[in-house]
Enzyme design. Structure first.
Site, PDB file in Angstrom:
ATOM      1  CB  ALA A 134      -3.017   3.844   0.451  1.00 31.17           C
ATOM      2  CB  SER A 170      -0.895   0.024   1.235  1.00 30.26           C
ATOM      3  OG  SER A 170      -0.125   0.290   2.409  1.00 30.26           O
ATOM      4  CG  ASP A 171       1.124   5.954  -1.276  1.00 30.07           C
ATOM      5  OD1 ASP A 171       2.068   6.144  -0.474  1.00 30.07           O
ATOM      6  OD2 ASP A 171       0.862   6.733  -2.212  1.00 30.07           O
ATOM      7  CD1 TRP A 172       4.762   5.544   4.882  1.00 30.21           C
ATOM      8  CD2 TRP A 172       4.589   4.278   3.051  1.00 30.21           C
ATOM      9  NE1 TRP A 172       5.869   4.716   4.828  1.00 30.21           N
ATOM     10  CE2 TRP A 172       5.784   3.928   3.723  1.00 30.21           C
ATOM     11  CE3 TRP A 172       4.268   3.600   1.887  1.00 30.21           C
ATOM     12  CZ2 TRP A 172       6.651   2.942   3.257  1.00 30.21           C
ATOM     13  CZ3 TRP A 172       5.130   2.608   1.403  1.00 30.21           C
ATOM     14  CH2 TRP A 172       6.297   2.298   2.089  1.00 30.21           C
TER      15      TRP A 172
END
Length: 725
Positions: free
Chosen positions: A262, A258-260
């Site tokens: 997300a 995941s993006d941070w």
């Protein structure tokens, strides 16, 4: 190696004299995915459920040395993985190289240079013990105001695909896992965690998925899913995008992270394709995670199958094995949140040379009425704050979240601190020498002083810029995305004032993307130079171009319009952003609507001239939707200087295919000696010749007449030829 007591030039000399420690580097022959999965199965089969879940879960923001860290496990042993920004250099790292942005790498239109950039990035990330580099970024400049477009490759999927492919191959040659990001439809910062980007299936495949497909073909180890929703479902729990398309259709074998922050759920995320949550906590410092204990409980209660949890861990472990990180990998030498106490490991080596070369190779000469290259001059004026470094210090603003002094990166997590920064004034003065009389005026608002400094100079360089970045930082009222396409710091008025005072004015623009140019037709503006975002060697790269040491060969990776209303997509505050333009992004829209741009996609001048002739085409269609087209064209350097030409191939599909007027399907950068010629060849296979067919949900080659256009930009076509498939 930033040493405050030394000048930037002195630091550069210090580095050049090899007074740095050797870095850990390796040409790694990667294991096959099959062998990596076989080894991973042996290890994962020994793990408990809790151990498998720990591998998929980040330890939380600021709870480890890197921006992302997984939990280590014992018996069996698997280390904590270090994941670190950024696409252009190591974020939160000392003694590292801060190079050109992704948009500049794309502007070079040079596969070899992009690959070499990837190799040096891989060496530096490996040298610091980083297992996973969080790059390359391969999103798009769907709108020119988009805040993070400068991290990626511009407006064209073919070019962005090359940027992704060559960067990944270079980085991963050093045994570092690259991350293609942000998957997918993440083209603006406004409402990025709540908006839904809605796109049709064909547009998704032909535009936005294209560079990710090329990244998977290049063997990328990790893909980062984005903050936004896609067609109503969060990207990090989107079953269609992660399972059906990425892991199914594309055959991606690595792991999805995941993006941070997300990750938005436990069960939907795990079941629908997310393999690792980063940085681990639901909200920074919350000490709670959607994975960790919550994922273990979900498996225990039958909401997530144990086989799925096993698959998540296996993908991560298999990727680690594929890159041979289990033996001889350097220890982590970062302390991202206490940089003063981070271990001393200098990974710069002589990478500044590549940064300088790429900075020059990606500088685009937009206009030149004979002012450049600079020859014999007695007096030179430097005008504008963008000509000099930030007086508060080159790293005064965290993540470069300000626009003070010369601009060489945007702002946000996609940045890295400068070990030193050669500003334009320093670089140009070093190139022109001490015998020249120099004047300067760095106050962008004092137009009278600017005119006075410029008035009697043989040549007046006027500098301006336009900045953008990630939405967690606001600069001058711009919350990531740019509010408009005007130059910052009174730039338009400053340029006009200088041009009114000096008949040999050269405009230099450092920008994240396109700007409006209301001054472009001023008769005293003899040249416009576009260095973009060139990194720590900025002034030296610029001087190499201005003096003719390097013949300019950079090309625009996006369209610069005459007015903002010429673009067909804008930053959208809606909860649902419909990509109404479909396939007509960037130059394709301008072509379809017959809108004349200020400067077209692919444009860039040289100090010499090139002529094209003798286009030859050969087309062959085989069975099972296979085809191959080969083309060759003779390119001659008909000028008086050696130079490099970027020969571009655009394809027009049969009218029945419903494609844009033409699409980029190849380019080659060739160095040609003055008076000499060379034959440039292109090969288009099924990938380049296909369109996405909605009825069959597959790629098909349409039947009919195609036309291949060969030229020096999207609007400068020199040779065309047709063929039938």
């Amino acid at each position: 190696m930033y040493i405050p007591s030394l000048s930037a030039v002195a630091v550069a000399v210090l580095i050049a004299t090899n007074t740095v420690l050797p870095i850990a580097e390796a040409k790694v022959n990667l294991r096959s995915w099959d062998d990596a999965y076989a080894k991973a199965k042996v290890l994962v089969d020994q793990m408990s459920l809790e151990q498998m879940v720990n591998i998929t879960t980040g330890v939380g923001w600021q709870n480890g040395p890197c921006v992302g860290n997984t939990y280590a496990i014992k018996n069996p042993d698997f280390p904590s993985l270090c994941l670190q920004d950024a696409p252009l250099g190591i974020r939160y790292g000392k003694n590292v190289t801060s190079g050109v942005a992704g948009i500049n790498a794309a502007a070079s239109f040079d596969r070899k240079a992009i690959y070499e950039r990837g190799v040096y990035l891989g060496k530096e990330f490996r040298g610091k013990g980083v297992h996973v580099m969080l790059g390359p970024a391969i999103n798009f400049m769907r709108t020119p105001e988009g805040g993070r477009g400068w991290e990626s490759g511009g407006e064209d999927p073919y070019l962005t695909g090359v940027l992704g492919t060559e960067t990944i191959l270079g980085v991963q040659s050093q045994g570092v896992i690259a991350t293609a990001k942000h998957y997918i439809l993440n083209e603006q910062e406004m409402n990025r965690t709540t908006e839904s980007s809605d796109v049709d299936e064909r547009t998704l495949h032909e535009i936005y998925l294209w560079p990710f497909a090329r990244s998977v073909e290049a063997g990328v180890g990790s893909i980062m899913c984005s903050y936004n929703k896609a067609n109503g479902t969060y990207a990090c729990e989107n079953d269609y995008l992660l399972n059906t398309v990425l892991k199914g259709e594309l055959g991606f074998k690595g792991f999805v992270q995941s993006d941070w922050s997300a990750t938005m759920s436990t069960v939907p995320s795990a079941n629908h394709g997310l393999d690792m949550t980063m940085p681990g906590d639901i909200v920074y410092h919350s000490n709670n995670s959607y994975f960790g204990k919550n994922l273990t409980a979900a498996v225990d209660h039958g909401k997530v199958s144990k086989s799925r949890a096993t698959d998540m861990a296996t993908r991560i472990v298999a990727t680690w094995y594929r890159f041979k990180q289990e033996s001889g990998y350097p220890k982590v030498a970062l302390d991202s949140f206490d940089m003063k106490n981070s271990p001393y490991v200098n990974v710069q080596a002589d990478h500044y040379k590549l940064v300088r070369e790429m900075g020059a190779a990606s500088t685009v000469l937009l206009k030149n009425d004979g002012a450049l290259p600079v020859k014999s001059v007695k007096s030179v004026a430097f005008i504008g704050s963008d000509a000099a470094n930030n007086p508060k210090g080159i790293n005064a603003c965290e993540d470069h979240g300000c626009d003070d002094g010369t601009l060489v990166q945007g702002w946000g997590s996609g940045t890295s601190d400068f070990p030193y920064l050669i500003d334009p004034i320093t670089g140009i003065k070093n190139a022109l020498g001490k015998k020249v009389n120099y004047k300067q005026s760095l106050d962008d608002w004092d137009l009278e002083a600017a005119a006075k400094a410029a008035k009697d100079a043989d040549i007046a360089f006027v500098f301006s810029n336009s900045d953008s970045g990630e939405q967690y930082i606001t600069v001058d009222g711009n919350v990531g995305d740019r509010n408009n396409l005007s130059l910052w710091h009174n730039g338009d008025n400053l340029i006009n004032a200088v041009a009114d005072a000096n008949k040999n004015t050269v405009v230099v623009i450092h920008s994240v993307g396109a700007v409006l140019m209301p001054w472009i037709d001023h008769p005293n503006i003899k040249a416009v130079v576009w260095p973009g975002l060139p990194g720590q060697e900025s002034g030296n790269s610029l001087a190499d171009i201005l003096t003719g040491k390097v013949n300019p060969s950079g090309r625009l990776p996006y369209t610069i319009a005459k007015k903002a209303s010429d673009y067909n997509a804008k930053i959208d505050s809606s909860a649902k952003i419909v990509y109404k333009e479909k396939l007509l992004m960037g130059y394709k829209w301008f072509d379809a609507q017959n809108i004349t741009p200020q400067f077209p996609f692919g444009h860039g001048l040289s100090y010499t001239n090139f002529t094209y002739s003798n286009l030859k085409l050969k087309a062959k269609k085989g069975h099972n939707n296979k085809a191959k087209v080969t083309a060759s064209v003779v390119v001659k350097n008909s000028g008086s200087l050696d130079g490099a030409e970027v020969v571009q191939a655009y394809l027009s599909f049969p009218e029945s295919a419903g494609e844009p007027p033409k699409v980029l399907r190849g380019f080659e950068k060739v160095l040609i000696k003055k008076g000499k010629k060379t034959t440039v060849k292109f090969t288009l296979g099924s990938t380049e010749l296909s369109i996405w067919d909605i009825k069959s949900s597959s790629w098909v080659i349409p039947s009919g007449q195609f036309t291949l256009h060969i030229g020096a930009s999207s609007r400068d076509i020199r040779q065309s030829g047709s063929f039938t498939l």
